[in-house]
Design a protein around this motif. Structure first.
Motif, PDB file in Angstrom:
ATOM      1  N   GLY A   7       0.817  -1.219   0.000  1.00 43.99           N
ATOM      2  CA  GLY A   7       0.000   0.000   0.000  1.00 43.99           C
ATOM      3  C   GLY A   7       0.842   1.257   0.000  1.00 43.99           C
ATOM      4  N   LEU A   8       1.918   1.266   0.784  1.00 39.19           N
ATOM      5  CA  LEU A   8       2.815   2.421   0.818  1.00 39.19           C
ATOM      6  C   LEU A   8       3.484   2.644  -0.537  1.00 39.19           C
ATOM      7  CD1 LEU A   8       4.702   2.280   4.248  1.00 39.19           C
ATOM      8  CD2 LEU A   8       3.136   4.054   3.443  1.00 39.19           C
ATOM      9  N   VAL A   9       3.944   1.545  -1.150  1.00 42.85           N
ATOM     10  CA  VAL A   9       4.578   1.658  -2.463  1.00 42.85           C
ATOM     11  C   VAL A   9       3.587   2.188  -3.501  1.00 42.85           C
ATOM     12  CG1 VAL A   9       5.632   0.365  -4.362  1.00 42.85           C
ATOM     13  CG2 VAL A   9       6.304  -0.108  -2.006  1.00 42.85           C
ATOM     14  N   ALA A  10       2.356   1.639  -3.477  1.00 42.22           N
ATOM     15  CA  ALA A  10       1.326   2.089  -4.420  1.00 42.22           C
ATOM     16  C   ALA A  10       1.037   3.569  -4.245  1.00 42.22           C
ATOM     17  CB  ALA A  10       0.050   1.273  -4.235  1.00 42.22           C
ATOM     18  N   LEU A  11       0.990   4.031  -2.974  1.00 43.50           N
ATOM     19  CA  LEU A  11       0.736   5.444  -2.695  1.00 43.50           C
ATOM     20  C   LEU A  11       1.878   6.308  -3.231  1.00 43.50           C
ATOM     21  CD1 LEU A  11      -1.589   6.892  -1.235  1.00 43.50           C
ATOM     22  CD2 LEU A  11      -0.164   6.933   0.811  1.00 43.50           C
ATOM     23  N   GLY A  12       3.113   5.862  -3.018  1.00 44.87           N
ATOM     24  CA  GLY A  12       4.266   6.610  -3.501  1.00 44.87           C
ATOM     25  C   GLY A  12       4.334   6.678  -5.019  1.00 44.87           C
ATOM     26  N   VAL A  13       4.052   5.542  -5.691  1.00 43.99           N
ATOM     27  CA  VAL A  13       4.066   5.515  -7.152  1.00 43.99           C
ATOM     28  C   VAL A  13       2.968   6.413  -7.711  1.00 43.99           C
ATOM     29  CG1 VAL A  13       3.715   4.052  -9.179  1.00 43.99           C
ATOM     30  CG2 VAL A  13       5.115   3.226  -7.278  1.00 43.99           C
ATOM     31  N   MET A  14       1.792   6.390  -7.057  1.00 41.72           N
ATOM     32  CA  MET A  14       0.697   7.238  -7.509  1.00 41.72           C
ATOM     33  C   MET A  14       1.082   8.718  -7.418  1.00 41.72           C
ATOM     34  SD  MET A  14      -2.958   7.925  -5.773  1.00 41.72           S
ATOM     35  CE  MET A  14      -2.076   8.917  -4.599  1.00 41.72           C
ATOM     36  N   ALA A  15       1.705   9.101  -6.303  1.00 36.50           N
ATOM     37  CA  ALA A  15       2.143  10.495  -6.140  1.00 36.50           C
ATOM     38  C   ALA A  15       3.149  10.872  -7.223  1.00 36.50           C
ATOM     39  CB  ALA A  15       2.744  10.691  -4.756  1.00 36.50           C
ATOM     40  N   LEU A  16       4.066   9.958  -7.525  1.00 42.41           N
ATOM     41  CA  LEU A  16       5.068  10.224  -8.557  1.00 42.41           C
ATOM     42  C   LEU A  16       4.428  10.387  -9.927  1.00 42.41           C
ATOM     43  CD1 LEU A  16       8.047  10.429  -9.402  1.00 42.41           C
ATOM     44  CD2 LEU A  16       8.059   7.928  -9.651  1.00 42.41           C
ATOM     45  N   LEU A  17       3.469   9.514 -10.249  1.00 41.83           N
ATOM     46  CA  LEU A  17       2.789   9.601 -11.546  1.00 41.83           C
ATOM     47  C   LEU A  17       2.020  10.917 -11.681  1.00 41.83           C
ATOM     48  CD1 LEU A  17       1.414   5.942 -11.898  1.00 41.83           C
ATOM     49  CD2 LEU A  17       3.323   6.973 -13.143  1.00 41.83           C
ATOM     50  N   VAL A  18       1.378  11.349 -10.594  1.00 45.60           N
ATOM     51  CA  VAL A  18       0.623  12.611 -10.627  1.00 45.60           C
ATOM     52  C   VAL A  18       1.575  13.785 -10.845  1.00 45.60           C
ATOM     53  CG1 VAL A  18      -0.758  14.204  -9.240  1.00 45.60           C
ATOM     54  CG2 VAL A  18      -1.305  11.775  -9.246  1.00 45.60           C
ATOM     55  N   LEU A  19       2.711  13.776 -10.142  1.00 47.67           N
ATOM     56  CA  LEU A  19       3.689  14.855 -10.300  1.00 47.67           C
ATOM     57  C   LEU A  19       4.283  14.877 -11.703  1.00 47.67           C
ATOM     58  CD1 LEU A  19       5.559  14.675  -6.878  1.00 47.67           C
ATOM     59  CD2 LEU A  19       4.001  16.470  -7.653  1.00 47.67           C
ATOM     60  N   LEU A  20       4.347  13.708 -12.350  1.00 44.30           N
ATOM     61  CA  LEU A  20       4.867  13.638 -13.715  1.00 44.30           C
ATOM     62  C   LEU A  20       3.828  14.059 -14.755  1.00 44.30           C
ATOM     63  CD1 LEU A  20       6.915  10.302 -13.555  1.00 44.30           C
ATOM     64  CD2 LEU A  20       7.818  12.631 -13.670  1.00 44.30           C
ATOM     65  N   GLY A  21       2.604  14.328 -14.280  1.00 45.72           N
ATOM     66  CA  GLY A  21       1.588  14.863 -15.176  1.00 45.72           C
ATOM     67  C   GLY A  21       0.500  13.899 -15.594  1.00 45.72           C
ATOM     68  N   MET A  22       0.475  12.685 -15.031  1.00 39.92           N
ATOM     69  CA  MET A  22      -0.587  11.749 -15.398  1.00 39.92           C
ATOM     70  C   MET A  22      -1.915  12.211 -14.811  1.00 39.92           C
ATOM     71  SD  MET A  22      -0.920   7.607 -14.754  1.00 39.92           S
ATOM     72  CE  MET A  22       0.270   7.171 -16.027  1.00 39.92           C
ATOM     73  N   TYR A  23      -2.997  12.030 -15.556  1.00 43.55           N
ATOM     74  CA  TYR A  23      -4.345  12.379 -15.094  1.00 43.55           C
ATOM     75  C   TYR A  23      -4.629  11.592 -13.816  1.00 43.55           C
ATOM     76  CZ  TYR A  23      -9.399  13.232 -15.501  1.00 43.55           C
ATOM     77  OH  TYR A  23     -10.693  13.615 -15.273  1.00 43.55           O
ATOM     78  N   VAL A  24      -5.068  12.282 -12.766  1.00 39.16           N
ATOM     79  CA  VAL A  24      -5.172  11.698 -11.435  1.00 39.16           C
ATOM     80  C   VAL A  24      -6.033  10.419 -11.406  1.00 39.16           C
ATOM     81  CG1 VAL A  24      -5.993  12.078  -9.078  1.00 39.16           C
ATOM     82  CG2 VAL A  24      -4.671  13.847 -10.239  1.00 39.16           C
ATOM     83  N   PRO A  25      -7.233  10.397 -11.997  1.00 33.90           N
ATOM     84  CA  PRO A  25      -8.008   9.145 -11.962  1.00 33.90           C
ATOM     85  C   PRO A  25      -7.291   7.964 -12.619  1.00 33.90           C
ATOM     86  CG  PRO A  25      -9.417  10.970 -12.590  1.00 33.90           C
ATOM     87  CD  PRO A  25      -8.015  11.478 -12.589  1.00 33.90           C
ATOM     88  N   ILE A  26      -6.555   8.222 -13.712  1.00 32.65           N
ATOM     89  CA  ILE A  26      -5.802   7.141 -14.355  1.00 32.65           C
ATOM     90  C   ILE A  26      -4.738   6.604 -13.400  1.00 32.65           C
ATOM     91  CG2 ILE A  26      -4.249   6.549 -16.255  1.00 32.65           C
ATOM     92  CD1 ILE A  26      -7.049   6.955 -17.200  1.00 32.65           C
TER      93      ILE A  26
END
Length: 434
Positions: A7-26
């Motif tokens: 869960g922690l890894v998934a949360l961290g990867v999600m934050a990284l993807l959002v910062l890189l510009g990926m659409y948040v729901p995706i």
């Protein structure tokens, strides 16, 4: 790896993807799927579980409140009721020092009570109020900052699309959320009005040193003609909900019919405009639908990982009081507002905080209002500040820069912080009407 670690890894990867510009729901959906797959060990099981989450997210009868209130808001905006509200409010406050600014706030408050979309308020009042404010001696920075600040009232004063989203995420009564938003919404409007008067008196260089009193009042008959439609619509929708005559979904349907009637009766709503409104409503509804599906998948992944429970234990061990915890949460929300839009902030943080707060017996209606106010502050903070960008794109004035709008909106963001502190300190402000 344990489910908590996943869960922690998934949360961290999600934050990284959002910062890189990926659409948040995706980003939410992708990380949720991979997270559940890693926890359960089966991609088929993960896809079925997340498929059920998607179905549960939008199969509820109460999801119908989203397209109905969005449609009503667009019809009200297109039919010119925002301009009518501005003229009525302007007439009422025109002789007060800074009266045109107060009239703008009052008109935005009225407009917010029927649209629920701050972006719509920002777009409408940029076209209506900014030219009038400039014409009567107000500075460019104050004019655009005032519109930016008062436009966020649409997210707090019911009906609010953000409160609807919160209600669907947390399974709280949308009607109760609407009622709870009245007190803080009016408090924020009063703080904006008082702040405008004080700034007009003590900081004339910022507001405008040669303000001319606006004598463009309207006669009593014009006042009734302009103010009656939106007054009746507000009474019909909100009065019906608070009086228990119909549910929020039914209120949205009835309000949409009423808005159509007034729009066609005024002659300001054409069939071509109605078609454009329907298309825009469909686009907004699809976007919100996608957001809610992503949030449900994200919530399921968090539940499987045990991450909220771990955070809850951390809070207990840290011996944080409720006020300290909520203050820290609000700080995170405001910081998130500098890089994300309001819906994305709610999608990410509310499912994470909900399991932590529920064992503490926190009133989730009050927590929803606190969350919305904190998110509203983020709408005015750089570098994102979506309301600021809407105003800039609507203004078509190259002499007014984004920094001018952010500087002009700064005093109103400070007033919103004061409102947030009052609501946190006085929870009864959200429940006295319930």
């Amino acid at each position: 790896m344990t489910p908590f670690d996943i869960g922690l890894v998934a949360l961290g990867v999600m934050a990284l993807l959002v910062l890189l510009g990926m659409y948040v729901p995706i980003a939410l959906i992708a990380c949720s799927f991979v997270g559940v797959w890693a926890i359960k060990g089966s991609p088929l099981l993960a896809s079925k579980m997340l498929g059920l989450a998607a179905n549960d997210a939008i199969s509820s009868y109460f999801f119908g409140v989203v397209p109905l209130f969005v449609l009503m808001g667009f019809i009200v905006s297109e039919s010119g009721m925002g301009r009518d509200a501005f003229e009525v409010a302007n007439s009422a406050f025109r002789r007060i020092k800074g009266g045109l600014g107060i009239g703008t706030i009052a008109a935005n408050t009225i407009f917010a009570a029927i649209t629920g979309i701050s972006i719509a308020s920002a777009a409408v009042f940029t076209k209506i109020a900014v030219p009038e404010l400039r014409r009567h001696g107000y500075t460019a920075r104050f004019s655009v900052g005032l519109v930016a600040g008062s436009s966020v009232l649409g997210m707090l004063i019911p009906p609010s699309l953000l409160l609807i989203l919160y209600g669907l995420l947390t399974e709280q009564s949308i009607g109760d959320l609407f009622v709870a938003g009245i007190g803080p919404g009016l408090l924020l409007a009063v703080l904006f009005g008082a702040g405008t008067i004080l700034m007009a008196i003590f900081t004339p260089r910022f507001v405008g040193e040669n303000l001319s009193p606006n004598e463009d009042g309207v006669t009593a008959s014009e006042l009734i003609a302009k103010g009656m439609p939106i007054t009746l619509l507000i009474a019909l929708v909100l009065g019906g909900i608070y009086g228990g005559l119909f549910t929020p979904v039914e209120a949205g349907a009835i309000g949409t019919v009423g808005a159509l009637f007034f729009g066609f009766a005024k002659g300001t709503l054409s069939p071509r405009a109605l078609w454009r409104i329907l298309v825009e409503t469909g686009m907004v509804t699809a976007s919100v639908c996608f957001l809610i599906i992503a949030a449900q998948m994200y919530s399921r992944m968090l539940a499987f990982s045990g991450l909220p429970g771990g955070f809850g234990a951390l809070v207990v061990n840290a011996d944080l009081g409720l006020i300290a915890l909520i203050s820290l949460y609000c700080l995170v929300v405001v910081l998130f507002g500098m890089i994300l839009d309001s819906s994305s902030i709610m999608l990410i943080l509310v499912p994470l905080m909900l399991p932590v707060l529920q064992p503490m017996g926190v009133d989730l209606i009050w927590f929803g209002i606190v969350t919305v106010i904190a998110i509203e502050i983020g709408l005015l903070t750089p570098p994102f500040g979506i309301s600021v960008y809407v105003i800039k794109s609507t203004l078509h004035d190259k002499t007014i820069t984004l920094s001018d709008i952010f500087i002009g909106a700064a005093p109103f963001a400070a007033l919103m912080l004061i409102c947030l502190a009052i609501v946190i300190a006085l929870p009864g402000l959200t429940s006295f009407l319930l």
